[in-house]
Every structure is written in structure tokens, then in C-alpha cells.
Motif scaffolding. Structure first.
Motif, PDB file in Angstrom:
ATOM      1  N   MET A  11     -13.288 -31.439  19.890  1.00 16.35           N
ATOM      2  CA  MET A  11     -12.315 -31.167  20.937  1.00 16.35           C
ATOM      3  C   MET A  11     -11.901 -29.755  20.851  1.00 16.35           C
ATOM      4  O   MET A  11     -11.811 -28.818  21.804  1.00 16.35           O
ATOM      5  CB  MET A  11     -11.093 -31.909  20.836  1.00 16.35           C
ATOM      6  CG  MET A  11     -11.226 -33.555  21.318  1.00 16.35           C
ATOM      7  SD  MET A  11      -9.772 -34.589  21.054  1.00 16.35           S
ATOM      8  CE  MET A  11     -10.591 -35.961  20.894  1.00 16.35           C
ATOM      9  N   CYS A  12     -11.586 -29.150  19.454  1.00 17.14           N
ATOM     10  CA  CYS A  12     -11.262 -27.951  19.212  1.00 17.14           C
ATOM     11  C   CYS A  12     -12.018 -26.950  19.580  1.00 17.14           C
ATOM     12  O   CYS A  12     -12.030 -25.665  20.247  1.00 17.14           O
ATOM     13  CB  CYS A  12     -10.626 -27.804  17.651  1.00 17.14           C
ATOM     14  SG  CYS A  12      -9.069 -28.671  17.504  1.00 17.14           S
ATOM     15  N   ASP A  16     -17.108 -34.929  13.757  1.00 18.85           N
ATOM     16  CA  ASP A  16     -15.707 -35.498  13.843  1.00 18.85           C
ATOM     17  C   ASP A  16     -14.954 -35.085  15.259  1.00 18.85           C
ATOM     18  O   ASP A  16     -15.250 -33.863  15.816  1.00 18.85           O
ATOM     19  CB  ASP A  16     -14.998 -34.652  12.761  1.00 18.85           C
ATOM     20  CG  ASP A  16     -13.422 -34.580  13.014  1.00 18.85           C
ATOM     21  OD1 ASP A  16     -12.811 -35.731  12.556  1.00 18.85           O
ATOM     22  OD2 ASP A  16     -12.665 -33.620  13.467  1.00 18.85           O
ATOM     23  N   PRO A  17     -14.570 -36.221  15.706  1.00 15.30           N
ATOM     24  CA  PRO A  17     -14.065 -35.840  17.314  1.00 15.30           C
ATOM     25  C   PRO A  17     -13.234 -34.611  17.605  1.00 15.30           C
ATOM     26  O   PRO A  17     -13.085 -34.267  18.518  1.00 15.30           O
ATOM     27  CB  PRO A  17     -13.526 -37.064  17.732  1.00 15.30           C
ATOM     28  CG  PRO A  17     -13.049 -37.850  16.472  1.00 15.30           C
ATOM     29  CD  PRO A  17     -14.116 -37.349  15.512  1.00 15.30           C
ATOM     30  N   ARG A  61     -11.359 -24.101  22.141  1.00 22.03           N
ATOM     31  CA  ARG A  61     -11.121 -22.675  21.587  1.00 22.03           C
ATOM     32  C   ARG A  61     -12.209 -21.751  22.188  1.00 22.03           C
ATOM     33  O   ARG A  61     -11.897 -20.562  22.387  1.00 22.03           O
ATOM     34  CB  ARG A  61     -11.216 -22.689  20.211  1.00 22.03           C
ATOM     35  CG  ARG A  61      -9.870 -23.353  19.406  1.00 22.03           C
ATOM     36  CD  ARG A  61     -10.297 -23.415  17.814  1.00 22.03           C
ATOM     37  NE  ARG A  61      -9.015 -23.864  17.141  1.00 22.03           N
ATOM     38  CZ  ARG A  61      -8.974 -24.549  16.145  1.00 22.03           C
ATOM     39  NH1 ARG A  61     -10.200 -25.035  15.445  1.00 22.03           N
ATOM     40  NH2 ARG A  61      -7.812 -25.053  15.631  1.00 22.03           N
ATOM     41  N   ASN A  62     -13.634 -22.165  22.232  1.00 27.67           N
ATOM     42  CA  ASN A  62     -14.658 -21.492  22.501  1.00 27.67           C
ATOM     43  C   ASN A  62     -15.396 -21.645  23.798  1.00 27.67           C
ATOM     44  O   ASN A  62     -16.222 -21.169  24.317  1.00 27.67           O
ATOM     45  CB  ASN A  62     -15.905 -21.606  21.455  1.00 27.67           C
ATOM     46  CG  ASN A  62     -15.160 -21.300  19.877  1.00 27.67           C
ATOM     47  OD1 ASN A  62     -14.359 -20.424  19.785  1.00 27.67           O
ATOM     48  ND2 ASN A  62     -15.560 -22.101  19.131  1.00 27.67           N
ATOM     49  N   ASP A  81      -2.716 -24.269  18.560  1.00 30.25           N
ATOM     50  CA  ASP A  81      -3.524 -23.208  19.432  1.00 30.25           C
ATOM     51  C   ASP A  81      -4.235 -23.891  20.432  1.00 30.25           C
ATOM     52  O   ASP A  81      -4.420 -23.622  21.486  1.00 30.25           O
ATOM     53  CB  ASP A  81      -4.312 -22.494  18.544  1.00 30.25           C
ATOM     54  CG  ASP A  81      -5.444 -23.165  17.886  1.00 30.25           C
ATOM     55  OD1 ASP A  81      -5.124 -24.283  17.147  1.00 30.25           O
ATOM     56  OD2 ASP A  81      -6.445 -22.528  18.003  1.00 30.25           O
ATOM     57  N   CYS A  82      -4.876 -25.163  20.032  1.00 29.66           N
ATOM     58  CA  CYS A  82      -5.532 -25.997  20.994  1.00 29.66           C
ATOM     59  C   CYS A  82      -4.711 -26.649  22.099  1.00 29.66           C
ATOM     60  O   CYS A  82      -4.986 -26.860  23.236  1.00 29.66           O
ATOM     61  CB  CYS A  82      -6.420 -26.988  20.148  1.00 29.66           C
ATOM     62  SG  CYS A  82      -7.692 -26.377  19.106  1.00 29.66           S
TER      63      CYS A  82
END
Length: 219
Positions: A110-111, A105-106, A115-116, A195-196
Motif C-alpha cells: 500500500m505504501c 507484506d500488504p 508514495r511512488n 505520510d501515506c
């Protein structure tokens, strides 16, 4: 990257700003000369060609392809795109080339990246370098001074034809033939988790400011 010593013209190919179309337009024009220095993309897997194609002004000086003095004397130009749109376009190019798994899943990809700062890429260092170290200043500045004129992505055809009048037919080269799904062409704040979105705002704060400082070509 297209360097015309005869015409004192330098085109800097900023990733995901229709640079392939501009490059092809220049190659098809009447400015071509045996003294030109041209780096073009060959295949999606040719990592060295990709890096050479996207050389920055400082890279060119380091390789002794142009001097710092000539950077100030040549007509140098490149294009800037909304940083969020450019980033999303890069995601889908990475999926198209196999640098990211297109079966995943794109939005999840991205997240994870935001995030990491996770290195999700399957192959090559080019995409990792683009995602981790990309800044517009790298493509328009040398030793802290802007040496390349910046134009908006939206004006790419008009600007190219203005700088090189012999460009009449402007090609539209599509590297990512899969394209970007319609959902992800919507404003990023409408579909990216909050948050992203905050993280991408922080990450591209300087790039967004630079983009917003560039006026439309006809203004």
C-alpha cells in the motif's frame, strides 16, 4: 451491470460496493426479461468480463446500449463506499486474485502504491486502471451531469429491496474469500503511516467529498 429496458432500470456496478450481491438479487427477481442487457463476472481472470461488468454511464452510451436521453429517463442507481475502505478492499482483492503478490507484506504494498505510484501488479490492466484512474464521478456522471442516483454502501440491501420489491432474499456474494484482515478494517488513519495517509487524503479528496454528500437511505 444490469440494464432493464422493460422496467427502465439501470444498475451501475461500482467496484467494491457489494455489486455482485445486487446483481445476483436482480437476476433472481421477477423483473428479468429477454430484453435485459446483463454483464456479469465470470472468472477472476476474465479481464474483458470485468471491464464490461463495471461499465460507466458514458461507456454505455458509447457502446450504444443506452442513449443519453434514456439515462435521464431511467431509474439508474449505484453505491458509494468510504473511499479509504474501498481502496483497502481493492488491495486485498488484488492479492486474492494474484494481481498483487500475496506473499508480500500488504502494508508495504500500500505504501509503495501511495508514495511512488508504483505499478506493482503482476497481471492484467484492470487493477492498474482501477488504482490509477478510479473516480466516483465516472460511475455517476455523464458529460458533467449526474445521471445515476448514489446510495451509501451501508444501505445496499435496503435500497435494492426498495427499488425492486420482488427482491426478498438478498444474497451476500463474497468475491474475495480471503477477506480483509481485522487490522485493516480499523480506521485507516490508525494504522497507515502519516505520510501515506496524507497522500491517500489528497488522492481521494473529491471521492470523499462525494461520499460524504450522500445521506443515509432512511434520513
Amino acid at each position: 451491470m444490469y440494464l432493464s429496458n422493460k422496467h427502465k432500470l439501470l444498475f451501475i456496478a461500482v467496484p467494491r460496493t457489494a455489486s455482485n450481491s445486487v446483481q445476483q438479487a436482480l437476476i433472481n427477481s421477477d423483473i428479468t426479461d429477454s430484453s435485459d442487457v446483463v454483464y456479469s463476472l465470470k472468472t477472476k481472470d476474465d479481464q474483458e468480463a470485468i471491464l464490461n461488468y463495471h461499465l460507466t454511464p458514458s461507456d454505455l452510451v458509447k457502446k450504444e446500449l443506452i442513449s443519453s436521453e434514456d439515462l435521464n429517463n431511467y431509474k439508474a442507481f449505484g453505491f458509494v463506499r468510504n473511499p479509504f475502505d474501498r481502496w483497502v478492499s481493492n488491495i486485498f482483492l488484488a492479492r486474492h486474485t494474484g494481481a498483487l503478490d500475496k506473499n508480500q507484506d500488504p502494508l508495504t504494498q500500500m505504501c509503495k502504491l501511495l508514495r511512488n505510484n508504483t505499478n506493482l501488479f503482476k497481471n492484467g490492466t484492470v487493477f492498474h486502471r482501477r488504482f490509477t484512474f478510479f473516480k466516483y464521478t465516472h460511475y455517476f456522471f455523464h458529460q458533467g451531469t449526474q445521471v445515476v442516483d448514489a446510495y451509501r454502501f451501508e444501505d445496499v440491501e435496503a435500497v435494492t429491496k426498495s427499488l425492486v420489491p420482488s427482491v426478498t432474499d438478498f444474497p451476500h456474494v463474497q468475491v474475495n474469500t480471503d477477506g480483509v484482515p481485522a487490522k485493516f478494517k480499523e480506521p485507516i488513519e490508525t494504522w497507515l503511516p502519516e505520510d501515506c495517509y496524507k497522500k491517500i487524503q489528497q488522492r481521494f479528496e473529491d471521492d470523499l467529498a462525494f461520499y460524504n454528500s450522500i445521506k443515509a437511505f432512511n434520513e
